[in-house]
Design a protein around this motif. Sequence first.
Motif, PDB file in Angstrom:
ATOM      1  N   UNK A 141     -22.444 -35.872  25.792  1.00  0.00           N
ATOM      2  CA  UNK A 141     -22.910 -34.874  26.756  1.00  0.00           C
ATOM      3  C   UNK A 141     -22.735 -33.451  26.222  1.00  0.00           C
ATOM      4  N   UNK A 142     -21.939 -33.286  25.173  1.00  0.00           N
ATOM      5  CA  UNK A 142     -21.741 -31.952  24.595  1.00  0.00           C
ATOM      6  C   UNK A 142     -22.721 -31.605  23.489  1.00  0.00           C
ATOM      7  N   UNK A 143     -23.576 -32.557  23.113  1.00  0.00           N
ATOM      8  CA  UNK A 143     -24.559 -32.301  22.055  1.00  0.00           C
ATOM      9  C   UNK A 143     -25.710 -31.475  22.607  1.00  0.00           C
ATOM     10  N   UNK A 144     -26.121 -30.485  21.858  1.00  0.00           N
ATOM     11  CA  UNK A 144     -27.215 -29.604  22.271  1.00  0.00           C
ATOM     12  C   UNK A 144     -28.521 -30.395  22.321  1.00  0.00           C
ATOM     13  N   UNK A 145     -29.162 -30.419  23.489  1.00  0.00           N
ATOM     14  CA  UNK A 145     -30.420 -31.163  23.648  1.00  0.00           C
ATOM     15  C   UNK A 145     -31.542 -30.601  22.793  1.00  0.00           C
ATOM     16  N   UNK A 146     -31.462 -29.321  22.462  1.00  0.00           N
ATOM     17  CA  UNK A 146     -32.515 -28.717  21.649  1.00  0.00           C
ATOM     18  C   UNK A 146     -32.576 -29.355  20.267  1.00  0.00           C
ATOM     19  N   UNK A 147     -31.421 -29.716  19.738  1.00  0.00           N
ATOM     20  CA  UNK A 147     -31.392 -30.379  18.427  1.00  0.00           C
ATOM     21  C   UNK A 147     -32.102 -31.731  18.509  1.00  0.00           C
ATOM     22  N   UNK A 148     -31.831 -32.472  19.583  1.00  0.00           N
ATOM     23  CA  UNK A 148     -32.436 -33.788  19.744  1.00  0.00           C
ATOM     24  C   UNK A 148     -33.939 -33.680  19.969  1.00  0.00           C
TER      25      UNK A 148
ATOM     26  N   UNK B 252     -35.562 -43.387  17.759  1.00  0.00           N
ATOM     27  CA  UNK B 252     -34.255 -43.394  18.413  1.00  0.00           C
ATOM     28  C   UNK B 252     -33.151 -43.824  17.450  1.00  0.00           C
ATOM     29  N   UNK B 253     -33.448 -44.818  16.610  1.00  0.00           N
ATOM     30  CA  UNK B 253     -32.462 -45.278  15.631  1.00  0.00           C
ATOM     31  C   UNK B 253     -32.105 -44.157  14.665  1.00  0.00           C
ATOM     32  N   UNK B 254     -33.118 -43.458  14.139  1.00  0.00           N
ATOM     33  CA  UNK B 254     -32.865 -42.346  13.219  1.00  0.00           C
ATOM     34  C   UNK B 254     -32.141 -41.212  13.919  1.00  0.00           C
ATOM     35  N   UNK B 255     -32.477 -41.016  15.198  1.00  0.00           N
ATOM     36  CA  UNK B 255     -31.844 -39.950  15.982  1.00  0.00           C
ATOM     37  C   UNK B 255     -30.332 -40.168  16.078  1.00  0.00           C
ATOM     38  N   UNK B 256     -29.944 -41.388  16.388  1.00  0.00           N
ATOM     39  CA  UNK B 256     -28.520 -41.678  16.526  1.00  0.00           C
ATOM     40  C   UNK B 256     -27.829 -41.780  15.167  1.00  0.00           C
ATOM     41  N   UNK B 257     -28.491 -42.370  14.184  1.00  0.00           N
ATOM     42  CA  UNK B 257     -27.840 -42.587  12.895  1.00  0.00           C
ATOM     43  C   UNK B 257     -27.650 -41.291  12.122  1.00  0.00           C
ATOM     44  N   UNK B 258     -28.621 -40.380  12.188  1.00  0.00           N
ATOM     45  CA  UNK B 258     -28.578 -39.182  11.351  1.00  0.00           C
ATOM     46  C   UNK B 258     -28.128 -37.921  12.075  1.00  0.00           C
ATOM     47  N   UNK B 259     -28.189 -37.930  13.408  1.00  0.00           N
ATOM     48  CA  UNK B 259     -27.843 -36.709  14.147  1.00  0.00           C
ATOM     49  C   UNK B 259     -26.695 -36.943  15.117  1.00  0.00           C
ATOM     50  N   UNK B 260     -26.869 -37.878  16.052  1.00  0.00           N
ATOM     51  CA  UNK B 260     -25.906 -38.041  17.138  1.00  0.00           C
ATOM     52  C   UNK B 260     -24.553 -38.521  16.614  1.00  0.00           C
ATOM     53  N   UNK B 261     -24.533 -39.625  15.879  1.00  0.00           N
ATOM     54  CA  UNK B 261     -23.263 -40.183  15.410  1.00  0.00           C
ATOM     55  C   UNK B 261     -22.521 -39.230  14.478  1.00  0.00           C
ATOM     56  N   UNK B 262     -23.197 -38.552  13.515  1.00  0.00           N
ATOM     57  CA  UNK B 262     -22.455 -37.557  12.717  1.00  0.00           C
ATOM     58  C   UNK B 262     -21.863 -36.429  13.556  1.00  0.00           C
ATOM     59  N   UNK B 263     -22.559 -36.034  14.635  1.00  0.00           N
ATOM     60  CA  UNK B 263     -22.030 -34.969  15.495  1.00  0.00           C
ATOM     61  C   UNK B 263     -20.844 -35.444  16.328  1.00  0.00           C
ATOM     62  N   UNK B 264     -20.647 -36.758  16.415  1.00  0.00           N
ATOM     63  CA  UNK B 264     -19.523 -37.308  17.177  1.00  0.00           C
ATOM     64  C   UNK B 264     -18.269 -37.468  16.317  1.00  0.00           C
ATOM     65  N   UNK B 265     -18.257 -36.872  15.131  1.00  0.00           N
ATOM     66  CA  UNK B 265     -17.104 -37.005  14.233  1.00  0.00           C
ATOM     67  C   UNK B 265     -15.783 -36.640  14.905  1.00  0.00           C
ATOM     68  N   UNK B 266     -15.696 -35.518  15.670  1.00  0.00           N
ATOM     69  CA  UNK B 266     -14.411 -35.217  16.343  1.00  0.00           C
ATOM     70  C   UNK B 266     -13.986 -36.310  17.319  1.00  0.00           C
TER      71      UNK B 266
END
Length: 298
Positions: free
Chosen positions: A187-194, A204-218
């Motif tokens: 919920x803290x990820x900027x929707x504009x990036x997505x 959707x697979x590329x979205x989560x694999x390359x953007x969402x999951x790396x941003x969830x590192x913390x």
Amino acid sequence: MAAPAEVDFRTRLQDWLPRLVLAPSLAVTVFFVYGFILFTILLSFTGSKMLPSWNFIGFDNYIRLFSLPAWHTALKNIAIFATLYIVICTVIGLALAIFLDQKIRGEGMLRPIYLYPMALSFIVTGTAWKWFLDPGIGLQNVMHQWGWESFSFTWIKSNTMAIYTIVIAAVWQSSGFVMAMFLAGLRGIDNEILKAAQIDGASNWQLYRRIVIPLLRPAFLSAFVILAHLAIKSYDLVIALTGGGPGRATEMPATFMYSYTFTRKEMGVGASSAVIMLITIAAIMVPYLYSELKEKKS
């Protein structure tokens, strides 16, 4: 109008009042936490048995500790338990968070259902799962009453499989908590990036694999630290579920420390095992705290 001396006194009082209020709790924490940590470290270098003694014997307790078969069993069990516990909780928590992040109906009802197990103590969880897994009164007995006579699930009585029953109970309790951490990160990820990635044609697979999951590192790092900390300190769940058995099949460092300190009256050996656990937790926490402080400074 107040005199300058009175104003100065009020200013000093405002500065010192929070310190005075926090001083008793700080003193208690320093004494009962850090003081007893230091006391345990000192005991690990002594020949203490039933009661503390100041007969310093150097590293003899540590040498003896690593020569004990029970300690090797505890280390093997914590390696199996911690690995499976952390990996499975992370995978299930992430999957549940992604599922709830789809703005599905009933999210407000599902979130507390997933989080509810974490509200229970590990003693309650262990007792409930002990009843559920007991072949005489639990799942196997119910299946037999329903006519499935060939069904067998006796892991809790098996020397080789009992450790996995602890994994099952621990994962059931903690997965919802990990889900909440990942959901907060999503919920803290900027929707504009997505949206920009979707416009560029990302699936959707590329979205989560390359953007969402790396941003969830913390969130991944925080989940790892918390789960590893819980795994190393696991005592009450083991005692309630298996009691460390059958035999020593589910012995953990925490149960080993308790048994050698209070049952076998080997306080020095028990203290040395506690110090090893402390070093392990510190090896996880210190790099994490360092990275957090480094990020805040930058």
